[in-house]
Design an enzyme around this catalytic site. Structure first.
Site, PDB file in Angstrom:
ATOM      1  N   ARG A 156       0.815  -1.233   0.000  1.00  0.00           N
ATOM      2  CA  ARG A 156       0.000   0.000   0.000  1.00  0.00           C
ATOM      3  C   ARG A 156       0.841   1.272   0.000  1.00  0.00           C
ATOM      4  NH1 ARG A 156      -2.907  -3.131   3.639  1.00  0.00           N
ATOM      5  NH2 ARG A 156      -4.771  -4.038   2.687  1.00  0.00           N
ATOM      6  N   LYS A 173       2.806  11.515 -11.348  1.00  0.00           N
ATOM      7  CA  LYS A 173       1.881  10.647 -12.094  1.00  0.00           C
ATOM      8  C   LYS A 173       2.600   9.350 -12.403  1.00  0.00           C
ATOM      9  CE  LYS A 173      -1.099  13.522 -14.980  1.00  0.00           C
ATOM     10  NZ  LYS A 173      -1.399  13.742 -16.402  1.00  0.00           N
ATOM     11  N   GLU A 188       8.873  17.939 -25.543  1.00  0.00           N
ATOM     12  CA  GLU A 188       8.208  18.273 -24.271  1.00  0.00           C
ATOM     13  C   GLU A 188       8.779  19.576 -23.691  1.00  0.00           C
ATOM     14  OE1 GLU A 188       5.572  16.822 -23.142  1.00  0.00           O
ATOM     15  OE2 GLU A 188       5.614  14.664 -23.530  1.00  0.00           O
ATOM     16  N   LYS A 203       7.084  22.925 -14.143  1.00  0.00           N
ATOM     17  CA  LYS A 203       6.204  21.798 -13.805  1.00  0.00           C
ATOM     18  C   LYS A 203       5.914  21.779 -12.307  1.00  0.00           C
ATOM     19  CE  LYS A 203       4.857  17.157 -14.716  1.00  0.00           C
ATOM     20  NZ  LYS A 203       5.082  15.885 -15.370  1.00  0.00           N
ATOM     21  N   GLU A 236      -4.633  17.264 -11.342  1.00  0.00           N
ATOM     22  CA  GLU A 236      -5.073  17.603 -12.701  1.00  0.00           C
ATOM     23  C   GLU A 236      -6.562  17.911 -12.801  1.00  0.00           C
ATOM     24  OE1 GLU A 236      -3.043  15.521 -16.018  1.00  0.00           O
ATOM     25  OE2 GLU A 236      -4.960  15.608 -17.064  1.00  0.00           O
ATOM     26  N   ARG A 254      -3.162  21.893 -14.419  1.00  0.00           N
ATOM     27  CA  ARG A 254      -2.238  20.851 -14.862  1.00  0.00           C
ATOM     28  C   ARG A 254      -2.602  20.352 -16.254  1.00  0.00           C
ATOM     29  NH1 ARG A 254       0.482  15.976 -11.211  1.00  0.00           N
ATOM     30  NH2 ARG A 254       1.857  15.253 -12.868  1.00  0.00           N
ATOM     31  N   ASN A 286      -1.138  19.261 -21.269  1.00  0.00           N
ATOM     32  CA  ASN A 286      -1.599  18.417 -22.378  1.00  0.00           C
ATOM     33  C   ASN A 286      -1.519  19.126 -23.723  1.00  0.00           C
ATOM     34  OD1 ASN A 286      -2.222  16.252 -20.715  1.00  0.00           O
ATOM     35  ND2 ASN A 286      -4.245  17.078 -20.236  1.00  0.00           N
ATOM     36  N   HIS A 304      -1.103  17.239 -26.914  1.00  0.00           N
ATOM     37  CA  HIS A 304      -1.193  15.818 -26.581  1.00  0.00           C
ATOM     38  C   HIS A 304      -2.441  15.106 -27.104  1.00  0.00           C
ATOM     39  CE1 HIS A 304       2.379  16.346 -24.228  1.00  0.00           C
ATOM     40  NE2 HIS A 304       2.358  15.095 -23.803  1.00  0.00           N
ATOM     41  N   HIS A 356      -1.455  12.095 -29.075  1.00  0.00           N
ATOM     42  CA  HIS A 356      -1.777  10.711 -28.689  1.00  0.00           C
ATOM     43  C   HIS A 356      -2.447   9.966 -29.836  1.00  0.00           C
ATOM     44  CE1 HIS A 356      -1.663  11.447 -24.063  1.00  0.00           C
ATOM     45  NE2 HIS A 356      -0.527  10.935 -24.507  1.00  0.00           N
ATOM     46  N   HIS A 368       7.018   9.278 -28.444  1.00  0.00           N
ATOM     47  CA  HIS A 368       6.018  10.154 -27.831  1.00  0.00           C
ATOM     48  C   HIS A 368       6.252  11.637 -28.185  1.00  0.00           C
ATOM     49  CE1 HIS A 368       3.170  11.561 -24.849  1.00  0.00           C
ATOM     50  NE2 HIS A 368       4.103  12.337 -24.322  1.00  0.00           N
TER      51      HIS A 368
HETATM   52  N1  LIG Z   1       4.342  10.318 -15.548  1.00  0.00           N
HETATM   53  C1  LIG Z   1       4.346  11.371 -16.321  1.00  0.00           C
HETATM   54  O1  LIG Z   1       4.033  12.485 -15.896  1.00  0.00           O
HETATM   55  C2  LIG Z   1       4.755  11.227 -17.742  1.00  0.00           C
HETATM   56  C3  LIG Z   1       4.971  12.363 -18.535  1.00  0.00           C
HETATM   57  C4  LIG Z   1       5.411  12.178 -19.844  1.00  0.00           C
HETATM   58  C5  LIG Z   1       5.643  10.898 -20.334  1.00  0.00           C
HETATM   59  N2  LIG Z   1       5.418   9.812 -19.541  1.00  0.00           N
HETATM   60  C6  LIG Z   1       5.675   8.447 -20.023  1.00  0.00           C
HETATM   61  O2  LIG Z   1       7.074   8.326 -20.260  1.00  0.00           O
HETATM   62  C7  LIG Z   1       7.274   7.316 -21.237  1.00  0.00           C
HETATM   63  C8  LIG Z   1       8.282   7.796 -22.239  1.00  0.00           C
HETATM   64  O3  LIG Z   1       9.506   8.013 -21.575  1.00  0.00           O
HETATM   65  P1  LIG Z   1      10.882   7.993 -22.368  1.00  0.00           P
HETATM   66  O4  LIG Z   1      10.765   8.803 -23.602  1.00  0.00           O
HETATM   67  O5  LIG Z   1      11.928   8.347 -21.378  1.00  0.00           O
HETATM   68  O6  LIG Z   1      10.977   6.488 -22.860  1.00  0.00           O
HETATM   69  P2  LIG Z   1      11.772   5.192 -22.334  1.00  0.00           P
HETATM   70  O7  LIG Z   1      11.772   5.106 -20.869  1.00  0.00           O
HETATM   71  O8  LIG Z   1      11.225   4.068 -23.096  1.00  0.00           O
HETATM   72  O9  LIG Z   1      13.266   5.483 -22.822  1.00  0.00           O
HETATM   73  C9  LIG Z   1      13.564   5.553 -24.194  1.00  0.00           C
HETATM   74  C10 LIG Z   1      14.661   4.557 -24.564  1.00  0.00           C
HETATM   75  O10 LIG Z   1      15.926   5.044 -24.102  1.00  0.00           O
HETATM   76  C11 LIG Z   1      16.590   4.041 -23.325  1.00  0.00           C
HETATM   77  N3  LIG Z   1      17.413   4.787 -22.375  1.00  0.00           N
HETATM   78  C12 LIG Z   1      17.014   5.375 -21.217  1.00  0.00           C
HETATM   79  N4  LIG Z   1      18.018   6.110 -20.718  1.00  0.00           N
HETATM   80  C13 LIG Z   1      19.080   5.969 -21.536  1.00  0.00           C
HETATM   81  C14 LIG Z   1      20.380   6.511 -21.561  1.00  0.00           C
HETATM   82  N5  LIG Z   1      20.800   7.409 -20.652  1.00  0.00           N
HETATM   83  N6  LIG Z   1      21.222   6.131 -22.559  1.00  0.00           N
HETATM   84  C15 LIG Z   1      20.790   5.287 -23.536  1.00  0.00           C
HETATM   85  N7  LIG Z   1      19.563   4.771 -23.590  1.00  0.00           N
HETATM   86  C16 LIG Z   1      18.703   5.106 -22.601  1.00  0.00           C
HETATM   87  C17 LIG Z   1      15.481   3.216 -22.763  1.00  0.00           C
HETATM   88  O11 LIG Z   1      15.915   1.937 -22.414  1.00  0.00           O
HETATM   89  C18 LIG Z   1      14.496   3.173 -23.942  1.00  0.00           C
HETATM   90  O12 LIG Z   1      14.912   2.216 -24.878  1.00  0.00           O
HETATM   91  C19 LIG Z   1       5.925   7.021 -21.845  1.00  0.00           C
HETATM   92  O13 LIG Z   1       5.469   5.784 -21.362  1.00  0.00           O
HETATM   93  C20 LIG Z   1       5.036   8.157 -21.345  1.00  0.00           C
HETATM   94  O14 LIG Z   1       3.692   7.755 -21.210  1.00  0.00           O
HETATM   95  C21 LIG Z   1       4.991   9.952 -18.265  1.00  0.00           C
HETATM   96 ZN   LIG Z   2       3.964  13.995 -23.048  1.00  0.00          ZN
END
Ligand SMILES: NC(=O)c1ccc[n+]([C@@H]2O[C@H](COP(=O)([O-])OP(=O)(O)OC[C@H]3O[C@@H](n4cnc5c(N)ncnc54)[C@H](O)[C@@H]3O)[C@@H](O)[C@H]2O)c1
Ligand SMILES: [Zn+2]
Length: 350
Positions: A120, A142, A184, A219, A229, A233, A237, A240, A244, A256
């Site tokens: 939990r 999030k 972003e 942020k 949100e 917040r 988007n 987005h 999306h 993304h």
């Molecule tokens: N929680 C939130 O507020 C929020 C906001 C925006 C996006 N997201 C989520 O984040 C995700 C996208 O994140 P992302 O773009 O970081 O993708 P990701 O975590 O998949 O990373 C992208 C790629 O880079 C690799 N990688 C990571 N760090 C590295 C490094 N230093 N050197 C080499 N390779 C590396 C990873 O293994 C992966 O293959 C999505 O699922 C999205 O929904 C969440």
């Molecule tokens: Zn985003």
């Protein structure tokens, strides 16, 4: 090193700077005290930074265990979280122990979600290693996994205790991921104002420490006034809803940020035609996106984009709320009736 304070709940700090992984152990210990730690990472980040972080934690006197899962959005599922939870319980992690999320947004979202529900709720620390995670997903609390019906459909709000962003980790990041993160950052600049906009307009001399710090500051401010949100917040988007839709149409093959870049360009052009967005702003942002090599248009037909956009979770009843930019630093919400969404998307085409 820059420090940004996020005043949500009991508050936490985001530390940003070069070389922070090697002192991560001490930073974590200063905040969490003596405890056991499970580092959750993915199969790409593990060989790059796993050992360094584990050693740093151990050198600070914290027992650190490593858990990794196969990299990729396709693994951001309940099944993977189930496996992570089983591993946490095999390690007999208790409520006073903690999780460290070491990786990009996928790791952060899943490790955060696991930390939110294991026993939990246990404490967790974010160590973002992608630009996208640094400027956006590691801050704000999030956490989520994807379901068959769409992205991020199951999750929880769970703020970290600390965020450690070592800008040196960006050196191993593929260029396409830098671009994705920059989309972003540019989105944040459009929301925040000139200060940040000027920083993101110069790919040749980009200062990532400065860009990340300013994005996180913005942020933090938004999350402080609207953690769950309900109102402000939702500004995050920007780009987005259409973004999306493009992401889904590409079967998640387009990163993304690239989809967000196209979504933003669409909403700026549509805003311009509707007399909401100032023409100079629309052209300036599109030029900025292109200067980073980001796409600003798509061949997906309006019908396909519209169908997916209407299934988006931001839909409420018979309308969708889009975020429009009036000018840099000034964005507004506009409710669009379902029957007009297709027309708005059409207006966004080049
Ligand atoms: N929680 C939130 O507020 C929020 C906001 C925006 C996006 N997201 C989520 O984040 C995700 C996208 O994140 P992302 O773009 O970081 O993708 P990701 O975590 O998949 O990373 C992208 C790629 O880079 C690799 N990688 C990571 N760090 C590295 C490094 N230093 N050197 C080499 N390779 C590396 C990873 O293994 C992966 O293959 C999505 O699922 C999205 O929904 C969440
Ligand atoms: Zn985003």
């Amino acid at each position: 090193m820059h420090t940004v304070k996020v005043n949500v709940g009991k508050g936490y700090e985001v530390k940003i700077g070069a070389g922070l992984l090697s002192c991560a152990g001490q930073l974590v210990k200063d905040v969490l005290g003596q405890c056991r730690v499970a580092i959750i990472t993915d199969s790409n980040v593990l060989p790059l930074y796993g050992e360094k972080v584990q050693k740093s934690l151990e050198n600070a006197g914290l027992q650190a265990h490593m858990i990794s899962f196969p990299a990729g959005e396709e693994n951001k599922t309940l099944q993977t979280v189930g496996t992570l939870l089983e591993r946490l319980s095999q390690l007999q992690l208790t409520r006073s122990d903690a999780v460290v999320a070491l990786g990009g947004g996928v790791v952060g979202d899943m490790a955060g979600f696991a930390a939110a529900i294991y026993l939990r709720g246990v404490r967790y620390v974010q160590i973002p290693t992608t630009l996208l995670a640094a400027v956006d997903s590691s801050v704000g609390g999030k956490t989520a996994v994807d379901l068959g019906a769409g992205k991020n459909l199951a999750g929880a709000f769970k703020q970290p205790e600390l965020v450690i962003c070592d800008t040196d980790t960006l050196k191993t990041l593929p260029h396409v991921q830098i671009q994705s993160g920059m989309a972003e950052a540019i989105k944040t600049a459009v929301l925040q104002g000139e200060d940040l906009m000027e920083k993101v307009e110069n790919p040749e001399n980009a200062d990532f420490t400065e860009i990340i710090t300013r994005c996180v500051r913005y942020k933090a401010h938004i999350v402080e006034i609207d953690e769950k949100e309900k109102n402000e917040r939702k500004l995050l988007n920007l780009g987005h809803t259409i973004g999306h839709a493009i992401e889904k149409c590409s079967n998640f093959q387009l990163p993304h940020g690239h989809c967000v870049a196209i979504g933003m360009a669409f909403i700026l052009r549509a805003g311009e035609k509707l007399g909401i967005t100032d023409t100079a702003t629309s052209q300036r942002v599109e030029k900025c996106l292109q200067s980073w090599g980001l796409p600003t248009d798509t061949d997906y037909p309006t019908d396909a984009l519209c169908t997916v956009a209407l299934s988006d979770k931001k839909r409420s009843g018979d309308s969708i709320t889009f975020v429009f930019a009036e000018k840099i630093g000034s964005c507004i919400f506009k409710k669009v009736p379902i029957s007009e969404v297709s027309d708005y998307i059409e207006k966004g085409k080049n």
